[in-house]
Design a protein around this motif. Structure first.
Motif, PDB file in Angstrom:
ATOM      1  N   ASN A  96     142.722  19.275 108.740  1.00 11.62           N
ATOM      2  CA  ASN A  96     143.389  18.930 107.489  1.00 11.62           C
ATOM      3  C   ASN A  96     144.866  19.248 107.627  1.00 11.62           C
ATOM      4  N   LYS A  97     145.723  18.253 107.518  1.00 10.24           N
ATOM      5  CA  LYS A  97     147.130  18.438 107.852  1.00 10.24           C
ATOM      6  C   LYS A  97     147.901  19.175 106.770  1.00 10.24           C
ATOM      7  N   GLN A  98     147.457  19.107 105.493  1.00 14.22           N
ATOM      8  CA  GLN A  98     148.197  19.721 104.405  1.00 14.22           C
ATOM      9  C   GLN A  98     147.997  21.226 104.397  1.00 14.22           C
ATOM     10  N   SER A  99     149.086  21.954 104.228  1.00  9.49           N
ATOM     11  CA  SER A  99     149.002  23.404 104.111  1.00  9.49           C
ATOM     12  C   SER A  99     148.295  23.770 102.823  1.00  9.49           C
ATOM     13  N   SER A 100     147.479  24.834 102.863  1.00  4.48           N
ATOM     14  CA  SER A 100     146.719  25.256 101.684  1.00  4.48           C
ATOM     15  C   SER A 100     147.467  26.303 100.868  1.00  4.48           C
ATOM     16  N   CYS A 101     148.733  26.597 101.198  1.00  9.24           N
ATOM     17  CA  CYS A 101     149.414  27.688 100.509  1.00  9.24           C
ATOM     18  C   CYS A 101     149.754  27.342  99.070  1.00  9.24           C
ATOM     19  N   LEU A 102     149.691  26.046  98.709  1.00  9.03           N
ATOM     20  CA  LEU A 102     149.933  25.651  97.330  1.00  9.03           C
ATOM     21  C   LEU A 102     148.660  25.629  96.496  1.00  9.03           C
ATOM     22  N   ALA A 146     145.681  35.188  97.076  1.00  6.32           N
ATOM     23  CA  ALA A 146     146.139  34.078  97.913  1.00  6.32           C
ATOM     24  C   ALA A 146     147.456  34.422  98.595  1.00  6.32           C
ATOM     25  N   ASP A 147     148.334  35.142  97.893  1.00  7.16           N
ATOM     26  CA  ASP A 147     149.592  35.588  98.499  1.00  7.16           C
ATOM     27  C   ASP A 147     149.328  36.482  99.709  1.00  7.16           C
ATOM     28  N   GLU A 148     148.372  37.369  99.570  1.00  3.20           N
ATOM     29  CA  GLU A 148     148.036  38.274 100.662  1.00  3.20           C
ATOM     30  C   GLU A 148     147.468  37.516 101.853  1.00  3.20           C
ATOM     31  N   VAL A 170     148.244  35.055 107.336  1.00  2.00           N
ATOM     32  CA  VAL A 170     148.354  33.825 108.138  1.00  2.00           C
ATOM     33  C   VAL A 170     149.704  33.785 108.859  1.00  2.00           C
ATOM     34  N   GLN A 171     150.766  34.103 108.141  1.00  2.00           N
ATOM     35  CA  GLN A 171     152.106  34.081 108.723  1.00  2.00           C
ATOM     36  C   GLN A 171     152.251  35.127 109.829  1.00  2.00           C
ATOM     37  N   GLN A 172     151.739  36.304 109.597  1.00  2.00           N
ATOM     38  CA  GLN A 172     151.835  37.375 110.595  1.00  2.00           C
ATOM     39  C   GLN A 172     151.070  37.018 111.862  1.00  2.00           C
ATOM     40  N   SER A 173     149.855  36.513 111.704  1.00  2.00           N
ATOM     41  CA  SER A 173     149.035  36.164 112.876  1.00  2.00           C
ATOM     42  C   SER A 173     149.646  34.996 113.641  1.00  2.00           C
ATOM     43  N   THR A 174     150.171  34.009 112.916  1.00  3.22           N
ATOM     44  CA  THR A 174     150.791  32.854 113.571  1.00  3.22           C
ATOM     45  C   THR A 174     152.033  33.272 114.348  1.00  3.22           C
ATOM     46  N   SER A 175     152.860  34.122 113.739  1.00  4.03           N
ATOM     47  CA  SER A 175     154.068  34.575 114.430  1.00  4.03           C
ATOM     48  C   SER A 175     153.728  35.362 115.689  1.00  4.03           C
ATOM     49  N   TYR A 176     152.624  36.103 115.656  1.00  2.00           N
ATOM     50  CA  TYR A 176     152.204  36.863 116.844  1.00  2.00           C
ATOM     51  C   TYR A 176     151.774  35.915 117.966  1.00  2.00           C
ATOM     52  N   GLU A 177     151.020  34.881 117.630  1.00  2.00           N
ATOM     53  CA  GLU A 177     150.600  33.904 118.642  1.00  2.00           C
ATOM     54  C   GLU A 177     151.800  33.159 119.229  1.00  2.00           C
ATOM     55  N   ALA A 205     157.202  41.687 110.569  1.00  2.00           N
ATOM     56  CA  ALA A 205     157.244  42.978 109.876  1.00  2.00           C
ATOM     57  C   ALA A 205     157.741  42.854 108.439  1.00  2.00           C
ATOM     58  N   THR A 206     158.547  41.832 108.163  1.00  2.00           N
ATOM     59  CA  THR A 206     159.179  41.731 106.842  1.00  2.00           C
ATOM     60  C   THR A 206     158.663  40.570 105.997  1.00  2.00           C
ATOM     61  N   VAL A 207     157.707  39.778 106.516  1.00  2.00           N
ATOM     62  CA  VAL A 207     157.255  38.595 105.784  1.00  2.00           C
ATOM     63  C   VAL A 207     156.630  38.958 104.439  1.00  2.00           C
TER      64      VAL A 207
END
Length: 494
Positions: free
Chosen positions: A72-78, A85-87, A92-99, A432-434
């Motif tokens: 599914n191409k659409q981001s689910s953050c909306l 959901a914020d958490e 998601v952002q932290q894990s993606t940045s690590y990869e 660390a700051t996201v």
């Protein structure tokens, strides 16, 4: 008298004995190299948006308990604005940045080693190898990605293809090849500056096209077919290089095969006492170049991830539109500035101006809270694209024609090493700051660019232009190239 007149010609031939005469069809060679450059750039630089968005979607699957498919191409953050959901989005952002950080280090660290010597070797074995190696590495990277997407393999399998790309020299080696190729056929400082600016602008246009294509292709086809298309473009570019590109360097015997010898050749500029009058300026320019790449690579690593998260929640199409718009706008501004502004002020002053504008755009991006603020970032940055090519041209003009491969190898090594530093430092800062201040990393990058601008200002102030004095005088070959008897390489049209 005849023997006296012939002597300079002989000396000139000895100085540039390993470089061929200008090709008979110079326009044809420029067109072919430009086509190869744009094909490779369009395909290779699109891997960043594709990989980032795919990894992001995979982690959305993980943290949403598999309720959303990565196809599914659409981001689910909306989809949900609750605190929970914020958490989830922060995770998601932290894990993606690590990869992304792991993948960046996997191709940047090996390419540092490769770029230390490959440019110096190319002064003897030719430039074609520098074009072909990174294209083969890029193919391996995409093949690995295709397999991961097709069979939904563990993300760690992406590391294999990425490592192979790293040991091929990666993008830095390809840029090295193009810059050395441009230097081979332009022998004056002015034409070399324009050639390098033109090369960087071609990269920008191809990059923009790739960004736009990526947005549409992911939106319509998912992640599998875009990677297949980009692999085909890389293979096409490889074929053109092998069968269509003319070699600009005559192959000569490499007397010293030891990498240590070529390592000394690449980095000898920093310690060579014969260059005392230039060495301090040279080192200062390298530091500026390094700081710029630390900042720019840090920005490139986190920017798409920043756009995917809240409060923006951009989809692939929006990311593609923004990437194309920002790159094309800044490339045009850079070309106009270097062509018109250089007639009024020194290009070094334009470079400093670009750094301050870049710093302002980074601060705006870090503080952005709406789409309108993000779309204003390229407007503020405008002519910032002149800073890196001016630094390349200055460093290139300070060495002889037969040392162009070595100096661009030095720059490629610095570029790759600083890319690894910038990617790891600012991806870690972003991770660390996201959850607290998502834009902090951009403010940190702005501080790095500010330091680079201050160093550049010090160099300009300490070395003012005097009548008849050039801060960066062209090497002897440049003077020879201005006469009909020695103009073997031709010049780019102004």
């Amino acid at each position: 008298m005849d023997s006296v007149q012939e002597e300079p010609n002989v000396k000139s031939q000895e100085t540039a004995s390993n470089v061929q005469d200008k090709p008979k069809s110079y326009i044809k060679e420029r067109v072919i190299s430009s086509v190869v450059l744009m094909l490779f750039t369009c395909a290779n630089n699109s891997s960043g948006p594709v990989f980032t968005q795919y990894i992001h979607s995979r982690y959305e699957d993980v943290y949403s308990n598999g309720t959303e498919s990565s196809s599914n191409k659409q981001s689910s953050c909306l989809a949900n604005n609750s605190e929970e959901a914020d958490e989830v989005q922060v995770h998601v952002q932290q894990s993606t940045s690590y990869e992304i950080l792991k993948l960046c280090l996997c191709f940047q660290i090996p390419s540092v080693i490769v770029n230390m010597v490959v440019g110096s070797y190319s002064d003897h074995i030719g430039r074609k190898l520098l074009f072909v190696l990174p294209m083969l590495g890029c193919t391996c990277k995409y093949v690995g990605f295709i397999l991961v997407v097709k069979f939904h393999l563990n993300l760690n399998f992406l590391i294999i293809g990425t490592l192979l790309e790293g040991f091929s020299g990666s993008t830095s080696t390809f840029v090295l090849a193009n810059m050395a190729y441009a230097a081979d056929v332009t022998k004056t400082h002015a034409t070399r500056t324009f050639a390098i600016i033109l090369t960087d602008s071609s990269v920008s246009i191809a990059f923009a096209l790739g960004q736009l294509m990526t947005g549409f292709l992911i939106e319509k086809l998912g992640y599998f077919y875009p990677s297949v298309i980009y692999t085909a473009l890389i293979l096409l570019a490889t074929t053109i290089v092998i069968f269509g590109l003319t070699e600009t360097v005559k192959k000569t015997e490499v007397k010293e095969l030891s990498p240590i010898v070529h390592f000394k050749k690449v980095f000898g500029y920093y310690v060579n006492k014969r260059r005392d009058n230039k060495r301090s300026v040279f080192i200062a320019c390298v530091i500026v170049f390094a700081l710029l790449y630390i900042g720019l690579n840090g920005k490139a690593t986190i920017e798409i991830l920043y756009q995917l998260g809240r409060p923006f929640c951009w989809n692939p199409l929006k990311i593609g539109y923004y990437g194309a718009y920002s790159i094309v706008f800044m490339a045009i501004c850079g070309l106009v500035a270097i062509k018109l502004g250089s007639a009024c002020v020194r290009v070094e002053i334009l470079s400093v101006t670009g750094m301050f504008l870049l710093m302002g755009s980074l601060i705006l991006e870090g503080l952005a809270s709406t789409d309108a603020m993000l779309y204003s970032v390229p407007l503020v940055a405008s002519i910032s694209t002149v800073s890196v090519p001016v630094a390349r041209s200055v460093l290139s003009s300070m060495v002889a024609a037969h040392e162009q491969g070595a100096i661009f190898s030095s720059m490629a090594t610095v570029e790759t090493l600083c890319g690894a530093i910038g990617s790891s430092a600012f991806a870690s800062l972003y991770r660390a700051t996201v959850g607290t201040m998502r834009g902090m990393a951009f403010l940190g990058i702005a501080a790095v660019v500010f330091i680079a601008a201050i160093i550049k200002i010090v160099v300009i102030v300490k070395s003012p232009r005097q009548p008849g004095y050039d801060l960066f005088p062209s090497p002897p070959e440049d003077q020879n190239a201005q006469t009909p008897d020695h103009n073997q390489y031709g010049t780019l049209p102004k």
